[in-house]
Design a protein around this motif. Sequence first.
Motif, mmCIF file in Angstrom:
data_model
loop_
_atom_site.group_PDB
_atom_site.id
_atom_site.type_symbol
_atom_site.label_atom_id
_atom_site.label_comp_id
_atom_site.label_asym_id
_atom_site.label_seq_id
_atom_site.Cartn_x
_atom_site.Cartn_y
_atom_site.Cartn_z
ATOM 1 N N VAL A 20 0.860 -0.883 -0.115
ATOM 2 C CA VAL A 20 0.025 0.054 0.385
ATOM 3 C C VAL A 20 0.825 0.659 -0.050
ATOM 4 N N LEU A 21 2.082 1.576 0.792
ATOM 5 C CA LEU A 21 2.107 2.327 1.096
ATOM 6 C C LEU A 21 3.445 2.473 -0.288
ATOM 7 N N LYS A 22 4.245 1.443 -0.961
ATOM 8 C CA LYS A 22 4.866 1.786 -2.111
ATOM 9 C C LYS A 22 3.600 2.116 -2.814
ATOM 10 N N VAL A 23 2.786 2.108 -3.703
ATOM 11 C CA VAL A 23 1.303 2.042 -4.408
ATOM 12 C C VAL A 23 1.733 3.797 -4.319
ATOM 13 N N LEU A 24 1.184 4.273 -3.087
ATOM 14 C CA LEU A 24 1.030 5.390 -2.594
ATOM 15 C C LEU A 24 2.354 6.184 -3.275
ATOM 16 N N LYS A 25 3.943 6.245 -2.692
ATOM 17 C CA LYS A 25 4.923 6.526 -2.790
ATOM 18 C C LYS A 25 5.037 7.518 -4.408
ATOM 19 N N GLU A 26 5.230 5.654 -5.131
ATOM 20 C CA GLU A 26 5.655 5.689 -6.862
ATOM 21 C C GLU A 26 4.604 6.686 -6.896
ATOM 22 N N SER A 27 3.135 7.177 -6.683
ATOM 23 C CA SER A 27 2.816 7.507 -7.163
ATOM 24 C C SER A 27 2.498 9.564 -6.791
ATOM 25 N N GLY A 28 3.665 9.482 -5.701
ATOM 26 C CA GLY A 28 3.751 10.669 -5.258
ATOM 27 C C GLY A 28 2.271 11.850 -4.192
ATOM 28 N N ILE A 29 1.906 10.375 -3.460
ATOM 29 C CA ILE A 29 0.701 10.826 -2.642
ATOM 30 C C ILE A 29 0.866 11.383 -1.524
ATOM 31 N N GLN A 30 1.387 12.180 -0.980
ATOM 32 C CA GLN A 30 1.634 12.414 0.409
ATOM 33 C C GLN A 30 0.348 11.968 2.127
ATOM 34 N N ILE A 31 0.687 11.423 2.694
ATOM 35 C CA ILE A 31 -0.031 11.022 4.054
ATOM 36 C C ILE A 31 0.215 12.381 4.903
ATOM 37 N N ILE A 32 -0.843 12.677 5.435
ATOM 38 C CA ILE A 32 -1.027 13.461 6.830
ATOM 39 C C ILE A 32 -1.233 13.048 7.645
ATOM 40 N N ALA A 33 -2.185 11.916 8.098
ATOM 41 C CA ALA A 33 -2.267 11.128 8.516
ATOM 42 C C ALA A 33 -2.471 10.267 8.640
ATOM 43 N N ARG A 46 -6.174 3.526 8.112
ATOM 44 C CA ARG A 46 -7.016 4.730 7.733
ATOM 45 C C ARG A 46 -6.487 5.728 6.662
ATOM 46 N N ILE A 47 -6.947 6.186 6.136
ATOM 47 C CA ILE A 47 -5.470 7.406 5.768
ATOM 48 C C ILE A 47 -6.252 9.013 5.462
ATOM 49 N N ILE A 48 -5.348 9.682 5.510
ATOM 50 C CA ILE A 48 -6.065 11.260 5.168
ATOM 51 C C ILE A 48 -5.035 11.696 4.135
ATOM 52 N N CYS A 49 -4.842 11.675 3.028
ATOM 53 C CA CYS A 49 -3.933 12.433 2.509
ATOM 54 C C CYS A 49 -4.237 13.430 1.453
ATOM 55 N N ASP A 50 -3.113 13.542 0.237
ATOM 56 C CA ASP A 50 -3.268 14.735 -0.787
ATOM 57 C C ASP A 50 -4.393 14.686 -1.811
ATOM 58 N N ASN A 51 -4.655 13.455 -2.154
ATOM 59 C CA ASN A 51 -5.320 12.985 -3.075
ATOM 60 C C ASN A 51 -6.120 11.422 -2.788
ATOM 61 N N PRO A 52 -7.465 11.916 -2.225
ATOM 62 C CA PRO A 52 -7.521 10.658 -1.289
ATOM 63 C C PRO A 52 -8.738 9.804 -2.941
ATOM 64 N N GLY A 53 -8.881 10.378 -3.740
ATOM 65 C CA GLY A 53 -9.528 9.933 -5.211
ATOM 66 C C GLY A 53 -8.517 9.838 -6.253
ATOM 67 N N GLN A 54 -7.275 9.891 -6.373
ATOM 68 C CA GLN A 54 -5.999 8.719 -6.822
ATOM 69 C C GLN A 54 -5.559 8.232 -6.534
ATOM 70 N N ASP A 136 -8.448 21.132 2.193
ATOM 71 C CA ASP A 136 -6.892 21.814 1.649
ATOM 72 C C ASP A 136 -6.814 22.581 2.416
ATOM 73 N N CYS A 137 -7.005 22.842 3.463
ATOM 74 C CA CYS A 137 -6.486 23.165 5.244
ATOM 75 C C CYS A 137 -5.480 22.395 5.461
ATOM 76 N N LEU A 138 -6.170 21.122 5.867
ATOM 77 C CA LEU A 138 -5.318 19.809 6.220
ATOM 78 C C LEU A 138 -3.940 20.276 5.604
ATOM 79 N N MET A 139 -3.847 20.124 3.920
ATOM 80 C CA MET A 139 -2.937 19.990 2.901
ATOM 81 C C MET A 139 -1.628 21.187 3.613
ATOM 82 N N LYS A 140 -2.216 22.660 3.580
ATOM 83 C CA LYS A 140 -1.938 23.540 4.004
ATOM 84 C C LYS A 140 -0.903 23.575 4.944
ATOM 85 N N LEU A 141 -2.253 23.184 6.383
ATOM 86 C CA LEU A 141 -1.101 22.954 7.564
ATOM 87 C C LEU A 141 0.037 21.818 7.447
#
Length: 144
Positions: A20-33, A46-54, A136-141
């Motif tokens: 799971v983490l490799k898929v997100l890493k290779e796609s440049g998806i940032q985990i926030i929490a 459970r993951i909050i990330c910068d692009n959950p749809g992708q 969006d606010c979470l990403m900025k923080l």
Amino acid sequence: MTIHQISVFIENKSGTMLKVLKVLKESGIQIIASTISDTVEYGIYRIICDNPGQAYLLLKEQGISVTLSDVYAIELDNAPGRAADALQSFAEAGISISYMYSFLVHGKGILIFRTNDTEKTNEVIALNNLNIVTGDCLMKLAAE
């Protein structure tokens, strides 16, 4: 008033979370929490990330069992008892919290949770002037 969260169902065996983490890493998806709960046979990551749809689509393409859901995120002052104060208003309204996790970012507490009643939850948030945090606010923080 909600943000998107992905929930990944993973077997409790070596390498499944890494996939799971490799898929997100290779796609440049940032985990926030993130948080994980487990049973004997599987876990729910459970993951909050910068692009959950992708993230959802990419994990699905890899044959990984994943869901996309809406959860609430509220900002709290970083002081003892603030989470209890916030949750008291939901309890008084008869709202059940299905699950919850939290983290600190730049001196503010962020509480992520899911409830059993969206309409009532929105009312309680408005009536109690709770500070909703958008994706969006979470990403900025997180980026600061």
